[in-house]
Design an enzyme around this catalytic site. Structure first.
Site, PDB file in Angstrom:
ATOM      1  N   GLU A 139       5.239   2.958   6.626  1.00 48.52           N
ATOM      2  CA  GLU A 139       4.462   1.721   6.433  1.00 48.52           C
ATOM      3  C   GLU A 139       5.112   0.448   7.263  1.00 48.52           C
ATOM      4  O   GLU A 139       4.407  -0.087   7.567  1.00 48.52           O
ATOM      5  CB  GLU A 139       4.205   1.509   5.031  1.00 48.52           C
ATOM      6  CG  GLU A 139       3.060   2.399   4.330  1.00 48.52           C
ATOM      7  CD  GLU A 139       3.510   3.934   3.935  1.00 48.52           C
ATOM      8  OE1 GLU A 139       4.796   3.937   3.990  1.00 48.52           O
ATOM      9  OE2 GLU A 139       2.719   4.450   3.580  1.00 48.52           O
ATOM     10  N   HIS A 188       0.806   4.100  -8.611  1.00 56.46           N
ATOM     11  CA  HIS A 188      -0.404   4.395  -7.492  1.00 56.46           C
ATOM     12  C   HIS A 188      -1.774   3.184  -8.035  1.00 56.46           C
ATOM     13  O   HIS A 188      -2.891   3.420  -7.825  1.00 56.46           O
ATOM     14  CB  HIS A 188      -0.999   5.660  -7.441  1.00 56.46           C
ATOM     15  CG  HIS A 188      -0.171   6.548  -6.537  1.00 56.46           C
ATOM     16  ND1 HIS A 188       0.979   6.802  -6.733  1.00 56.46           N
ATOM     17  CD2 HIS A 188      -0.422   7.021  -5.206  1.00 56.46           C
ATOM     18  CE1 HIS A 188       1.653   7.664  -5.897  1.00 56.46           C
ATOM     19  NE2 HIS A 188       0.648   7.483  -5.047  1.00 56.46           N
TER      20      HIS A 188
END
Lengths: 465, 341
Positions: free
Chosen positions: A200, A269
């Site tokens: 990322e 998450h």
């Protein structure tokens, strides 16, 4: 008795599925582990392996059937020695063999909790157009899921501008971890739909660098939870560069992906980052609810010469709304009146708009007309629309899935107090997630997130009812 | 120190290396290198002085001692190629041909600066010169530079990107991420690691398991070269090979062995190294002295050098004057350039 084969839940958010194909026919012997069918979920097409052995006695749900609920019986397996007549005895309905979990005792007086109905793939939300609402470009409307609307927005903008490209994990060959980029690789090829390694920080930096060079990247994060690894480039390299360069270096880039809690995926998450990004000068932050806004705002974001954070919601991807046909662009920075009302203003964004509308329906039964504002853009906030509403209702409730402290609701409340203090007949009320990491256990997860009941209670509180 | 290849995969590049650090440079080349290196040296000395006078604030990282690196590399690229670096960036901007007046005025926070006074020492850009910053966060030029290189591939140009960062940055995770993608997609980028031996106060030996940083690309299959960064001709020769490799084949790492004479920034007491170590480098390895001797040997008259010395002094005086005369930005500038309207 024959063994029932049931529609499995193949993802945390799957409530319904489609039988894409039966791989076994009636009369075939089946061993445990054999692939018996292909099931299409909200995310992907998966192979269903049999957990039992036997002979396929009956296909209850034929190939091509849509919207089959999880746990519904889809086939029957005959056990050793069983004949076809046994099929008649098999129950085709009824609960699965799972036992209901034992309710944990609650220490506090339990809030009466009714879960909002789980969004179904085919559920329909009428889109009310407000004062600042969009106008269809060619008059017509089409029913689309948010997922399709996002895909169309990207495809249309990529056709329009050769400098636009999509980059991220699983965006090309896999067609998106949440199937948002379906068909894009086929149409635009690997030069413009780029699969990355799981990296990322690196690919966010790559996107920003490409934007420095004049390209218009759409950087997809599989979820914004993973963008924490990339937030340095979003804030330091993208948001600040125009300013630090004295206006020389615009950074035309979109960072998009699902944000906020999904379902049963645990704390790492499940975080709403709205207020994090909304704090940063140099960014625009968008968080739509309807499919029409998802499409129109994503198109506006891609055309915007500034870095735009585009916060989607996994649970909304499969929901359908009316979307104007044609080149539908929604201006960034304009809120939408999702429902008009005169007694109390409810401000929400993303999935919370749905909760607010449900709450408004409940309130209406008691004669309370709530005005629901869908913020759509979190930076810059459409203060004018909020204030106009509060001047009318004199009461405000904010709703968000983020945490309470320093949240979007805190900002909206402060702005209203600063600008419309004399118009308020009650202190602003905030409905937010509980101040805890999101728990996994189903009952605790429910307790941690805002629900329509909380909004109803807050609205009544500011109305002193 | 000769240019030394670090990985097997770069052997073909080494085999084509010109002997003795490159072809014999022309008189014009020597003069240009000398002028560019001296400009950086004098600029930085003056910047240090203005800092001491309180005219420059915040962080100010001087490039003195490392001049041969950027000057040698710049000589190997074209104006269409792109450059990005981190916060020790004054030398890069001057080598690329940015105006010393605009750079110095940015240091003093004046409207005549490259960022109109809003960026400062670490944050300057020039689209015109293809200079993409000036970045204050350690390691970021690796992935941002990768994006510039991605854009070159996307637009099917033949341009290369020089992404500079330091020995300390080489330990950042995103550098490894960038190496991976660069080689995966064979992007036209040269990773230039300016190894000045110290990441602020931490020596390479104290921070790096693999101290030969040119080898950091091995597991990705990226060839690397360790180069004497104190000798501009060696730098130029290595850069010629590496730039050709990046343009035609894919990424490469150049580890430039260099040394900064001053502290990490102006506020660094530099207790992590001895005065003797610094003095020895200055006496024995100074890149400008070294080039000067070479020029004399090549028959360039002292008078020519003196002319360059004087011209440089004048340019820097002019830059310093401009940087003090240029006004501070108008208060209205506080709110401009946040977003493109």
């Amino acid at each position: 008795m024959p063994t029932a084969v049931r529609m499995p839940a193949l993802s945390p958010t799957m409530t319904h599925g489609r039988i894409a194909r039966w791989r076994k026919s009636v009369g075939d012997s089946i061993a445990a582990g054999d692939v018996i069918a292909e099931i299409e979920t909200d995310k992907a097409t998966m192979e269903l392996e049999s957990a039992d052995e036997g002979v396929l006695g009956k296909v209850v749900v034929p190939e091509g059937s849509n919207d089959i609920a999880v746990n519904e019986v889809i086939a029957l397996l005959l056990n050793d020695g069983e004949g076809k007549e046994a099929l008649d005895k098999a129950p085709l309905k009824g609960p699965a063999l799972t036992s209901k979990p034992v309710q944990a005792p609650t220490a506090q007086k339990p809030v009466p909790i009714k879960e909002p109905t789980t969004p179904k793939a085919a559920s329909v939300e009428p889109t009310a157009s407000g004062a600042s609402g969009w106008k269809p470009a060619t008059g017509g409307m089409v029913m689309q899921t948010v997922r399709e609307a996002l895909r169309d927005a990207m495809a249309e903008e990529m056709r329009r501008d050769p400098d636009v490209f999509l980059i991220g994990e699983e965006v090309a060959q896999y067609e998106g971890a949440y199937k948002v980029s379906q068909g894009l690789l086929a149409e635009f090829g690997p030069k413009r739909v780029v699969d990355t390694p799981i990296t990322e920080y690196g690919f966010a930096g790559l996107g920003v660098g490409a934007a420095y060079a004049g390209l218009k990247p759409i950087v997809e994060f599989m979820t914004f939870n993973f963008a924490l690894q990339a937030i340095d480039h979003i804030v330091n390299s993208a948001a600040k560069t125009l300013y630090m360069s004295g206006g020389q270096m615009p950074v035309p880039i979109v960072f998009r992906g699902p944000n906020g809690p999904a379902a049963r995926v645990g704390a790492q998450h499940s975080q709403d980052f709205s207020s994090w990004y909304a704090q940063i000068p140099g960014l625009k932050v968008v968080s739509p609810y309807t499919a029409a806004d998802a499409k129109g705002l994503l198109k506006a974001a891609i055309r915007d010469p500034n870095p735009v954070i585009f916060l989607e919601n996994e649970l909304l991807y499969g929901r359908s709304f009316e979307v104007p046909i044609g080149d539908h662009v929604v201006a960034i920075g304009k809120a939408r009146i999702a429902r008009a009302g005169t007694h109390v203003t409810i401000v929400a964004h993303s999935i919370s708009v749905g909760y607010a509308l449900t709450a408004a329906d409940e309130l209406a039964k008691e004669g309370i007309e709530a005005e629901v504002i869908d913020l759509r853009t979190l930076r810059p906030l459409d203060l004018d629309t909020i204030l106009a509403s509060v001047c009318k209702t004199n009461r405000i409730v904010t709703v968000e899935e983020g945490w309470r402290s320093s949240g979007i609701g805190a900002e909206v409340s402060a702005l209203v107090v600063e600008h419309a203090f004399d118009d308020l007949d009650a202190p602003p009320a905030r409905v937010t997630a509980r101040d805890v990491p999101l728990p996994y256990a189903a009952n605790l997860e429910k307790l941690a997130l805002p629900k329509p009941e909380h909004i109803v209670a807050a609205a009544k509180a500011v109305l002193y009812r | 120190m000769r240019a030394r290849m670090a990985t097997k995969s770069a052997k073909s590049v080494r085999d084509t290396a010109p002997p003795n650090g490159g072809a014999e440079p022309t008189r014009d080349e020597l003069v240009r290198y000398y002028r560019d290196m001296l400009l950086i040296r004098r600029f930085e000395e003056r910047a240090g002085q203005l800092y001491g006078m309180g005219l420059i604030g915040g962080f100010c990282h001087l490039y003195i001692g490392q001049e041969a690196v950027v000057v040698g590399l710049q000589a190997a690229i074209t104006p269409d190629d792109m450059v990005i670096t981190s916060y020790r960036d004054h030398g890069h901007m001057l080598a690329i041909g940015m105006d010393p007046k605009g750079v110095m005025a940015e240091l003093t926070g004046r409207v005549g600066g490259y960022s109109r006074g809003k960026g400062g020492s670490m944050h300057m850009f020039s689209r015109e010169k293809n200079f993409f910053g000036g970045h204050g966060i350690v390691g970021t030029p690796s992935s941002l530079g990768l994006g510039l290189a991605f854009a070159q591939r996307y637009r099917e140009t033949k341009n290369v990107v020089l992404a500079y960062f330091g020995d300390g940055a080489a330990n950042q995770g995103q550098v490894a991420e960038s190496f991976n993608m660069a080689q995966l997609w064979k992007l036209p980028i040269l990773f230039v690691i300016e190894n000045n031996q110290y990441a602020m106060g931490t020596s390479v030996a104290r921070s790096s398991a693999q101290t030969q940083l040119s080898k950091r690309g091995e597991s990705f299959g990226i060839p690397g070269m360790q180069v004497d960064g104190m000798d501009v001709l060696t730098v130029k020769a290595a850069a010629d090979q590496a730039v050709a490799h990046a343009r035609d084949t894919g990424p490469m790492i150049l580890e430039m062995m260099t040394y900064r004479y001053r502290g990490h920034s102006m506020s660094d007491p530099a207790k992590y190294r001895t005065r003797e170590e610094v003095d020895k480098m200055k006496a024995e390895r100074d890149p400008i002295d070294h080039l000067r001797e070479r020029m004399m040997r090549a028959g360039i008259e002292e008078a020519t050098l003196k002319i360059i010395d004087r011209e440089t002094k004048d340019r820097i005086a002019e830059a310093a004057e401009f940087a003090q005369a240029s006004p501070e930005p108008d208060p209205a500038q506080l709110y401009t350039d946040v977003l493109v309207a």
